[in-house]
Design an enzyme around this catalytic site. Structure first.
Site, mmCIF file in Angstrom:
data_model
loop_
_atom_site.group_PDB
_atom_site.id
_atom_site.type_symbol
_atom_site.label_atom_id
_atom_site.label_comp_id
_atom_site.label_asym_id
_atom_site.label_seq_id
_atom_site.Cartn_x
_atom_site.Cartn_y
_atom_site.Cartn_z
ATOM 1 N N PHE A 153 -22.185 10.365 35.475
ATOM 2 C CA PHE A 153 -20.871 11.078 36.472
ATOM 3 C C PHE A 153 -20.459 10.000 36.910
ATOM 4 O O PHE A 153 -20.093 9.190 38.322
ATOM 5 C CB PHE A 153 -21.541 11.722 37.193
ATOM 6 C CG PHE A 153 -22.903 13.074 36.605
ATOM 7 C CD1 PHE A 153 -22.050 13.623 36.233
ATOM 8 C CD2 PHE A 153 -24.344 12.786 36.938
ATOM 9 C CE1 PHE A 153 -23.246 14.597 35.159
ATOM 10 C CE2 PHE A 153 -25.188 14.016 36.288
ATOM 11 C CZ PHE A 153 -24.437 14.741 34.744
ATOM 12 N N ARG A 160 -14.998 16.833 35.590
ATOM 13 C CA ARG A 160 -14.818 16.325 36.921
ATOM 14 C C ARG A 160 -15.251 15.105 37.155
ATOM 15 O O ARG A 160 -15.458 14.594 36.726
ATOM 16 C CB ARG A 160 -14.135 16.872 37.747
ATOM 17 C CG ARG A 160 -13.267 16.214 38.571
ATOM 18 C CD ARG A 160 -12.422 16.783 39.996
ATOM 19 N NE ARG A 160 -11.426 16.091 40.106
ATOM 20 C CZ ARG A 160 -12.044 15.286 41.322
ATOM 21 N NH1 ARG A 160 -13.318 14.911 42.051
ATOM 22 N NH2 ARG A 160 -11.323 14.419 42.303
ATOM 23 N N CYS A 161 -16.967 15.310 37.070
ATOM 24 C CA CYS A 161 -18.170 14.825 37.471
ATOM 25 C C CYS A 161 -18.180 13.688 36.202
ATOM 26 O O CYS A 161 -18.368 12.189 36.778
ATOM 27 C CB CYS A 161 -19.500 15.491 37.651
ATOM 28 S SG CYS A 161 -19.230 16.686 38.894
ATOM 29 N N MET A 162 -17.991 13.756 34.989
ATOM 30 C CA MET A 162 -18.292 12.658 34.058
ATOM 31 C C MET A 162 -16.896 11.813 34.313
ATOM 32 O O MET A 162 -17.005 11.054 32.561
ATOM 33 C CB MET A 162 -18.740 13.499 33.042
ATOM 34 C CG MET A 162 -20.013 14.259 33.358
ATOM 35 S SD MET A 162 -20.512 14.699 31.815
ATOM 36 C CE MET A 162 -19.294 15.676 30.862
#
Length: 415
Positions: A162, A403-405
């Site tokens: 992430f 979005r986190c990654m």
């Protein structure tokens, strides 16, 4: 592929360059006994997670997006002896690994090739790596006595998957974030090394705030809470992971550098399901958001503006309207269209937990979303959004979506 200027100028403008981190050795170290401590809900089928992540990468590259992979970037970084020394001086210390093992560990580490060094820096060094062909019998005995048979000399960093959280680009500069959980705090050191020494970045990166050599105490910040939306506006979530201590320091710097004109703080419930603002709220287009009303409706918004007549140069005021309405007005939009998490209350809770609201815009109206969130994806399509679908069964076990990654490094303005 041409290199674009460093800087992220919106949430939905055309994405040019992004940093990701493929699952690897760190995820092979996850077990049922340690995954909770390492912030994963379950162990991964690593090979399938790698295939799914590579599919994600290829779908971005097919749209002429430059994708940098963290293992590769770190390996290229540590080929510079100065960079490797800088990292090891901070990783192999009396406080982190202990005096008895320091010399042998460093000697072994320096003898590895650059890719192995990167893999171990991210994947951790386990007791099983301390073998007789590399270390003395006394060191092996001591390590096993202190760490146990499945312990770590320094721990794996599976949450590097992430990349969003460790650093975040805000307009023309970047923050090196002091992370909330101990399991993630060493990630920032590696990202900082890449920006400091990698040939792509060395001497070109403006650091707004953060330093992995400093102890920030209660001042914690994570990129999942930070949205440089454009027009001098930054949204920052204040919940489980990002604190007012960090947010106000960041505001001071951005205002002093004329990098931002206003910070809208979203005070959120402190829950795992809403660990960051981007788990409940993301942009899909210039005038379209995807959100989880159950949580977003509980947000208490505050505005921070520069004002030298106020203490510390900050004018902080509670807003009287809802968070979504405040964002709409701040962007000067006649309407901010909204797509709520799909389904009834049971389905919406399930899809939000599976990152239905954590979509990632590649350009206006085009987002990456997990395949399993059928109801929310259907609503987004009905609103005119193009869905780039990626598989979620393994990648989502750490509670993070598109979005986190991703850590955008170059993105166009949207307004």
């Amino acid at each position: 592929m041409s290199q674009y200027p460093l800087g992220v100028n919106s949430e939905v403008g055309k994405l040019r360059t992004v940093m990701v981190c493929q699952p690897g050795l760190a995820h092979e170290r996850l077990t049922p006994d340690n995954c909770d401590e390492l912030l994963f809900d379950d162990v991964l089928w690593v090979e399938q997670a790698q295939r799914d992540h590579q599919d994600f990468v290829e779908k971005m590259r097919a749209r002429d997006i430059e994708v940098l992979e963290m293992h590769e970037s770190l390996a290229e970084t540590v080929k510079n002896p100065e960079a490797l020394k800088w990292i090891l001086d901070r990783k192999i210390t009396p406080n982190l690994v202990g005096l008895p093992i320091m010399n042998e560990l460093r000697s072994w580490f320096e003898g590895l090739d650059a890719r192995q060094q990167a893999d171990f820096l991210i994947g951790g060094v386990s007791v099983l790596d301390i073998t007789p062909d590399k270390f003395s019998a006394d060191v092996i005995s001591l390590v096993r006595a202190t760490q146990g048979d499945l312990g770590f000399v320094f721990p794996p960093l599976p949450n590097t998957q992430f990349t969003r959280d460790t650093t975040n680009w805000i307009y023309g500069g970047v923050t090196l974030n002091p992370m909330y959980w101990p399991a993630r705090q060493q990630e920032t050191l590696l990202a900082a090394a890449i920006y400091k020494f990698h040939p792509r970045f060395a001497g070109k990166v403006k650091v707004w705030w953060g330093d992995p050599d400093k102890d920030y105490g209660n001042a914690t910040l994570e990129g999942g809470d930070v949205f440089p939306v454009g027009k001098g506006l930054v949204l920052v979530g204040m919940g489980e992971r990002s604190s007012i201590q960090a947010i106000t320091q960041l505001a001071q710097v951005l205002f002093a550098e004329k990098a931002a004109e206003r910070i809208i703080v979203a005070a959120m419930p402190k829950t795992r399901s809403a660990m960051h603002l981007d788990t409940i709220f993301t942009f899909c287009d210039r005038d379209l958001i995807n959100y989880f009303p159950k949580m977003v409706d509980q947000i208490k918004p505050y505005s921070i503006r520069p004002d030298e007549s106020k203490p510390n140069g900050l004018d902080i005021r509670e807003e009287r309207k809802s968070f979504v309405d405040v964002v709409q007005e701040a962007l000067g939009l006649k309407e901010l269209r909204k797509v709520a998490t799909g389904g009834n209350s049971y389905a919406a809770d399930r899809e939000q937990w599976d990152d239905a609201n954590n979509v990632f815009a590649l350009e206006p109206g085009v987002v990456v979303s997990y395949d399993r969130n059928l109801l929310t994806n259907k609503l987004l399509k009905a609103a005119g959004v193009e869905i780039v679908s990626i598989r979620s069964s393994e990648l989502g076990r750490g509670r993070g979506g598109g979005r986190c990654m991703t850590c955008p490094i170059a993105r166009d303005a949207a307004y």
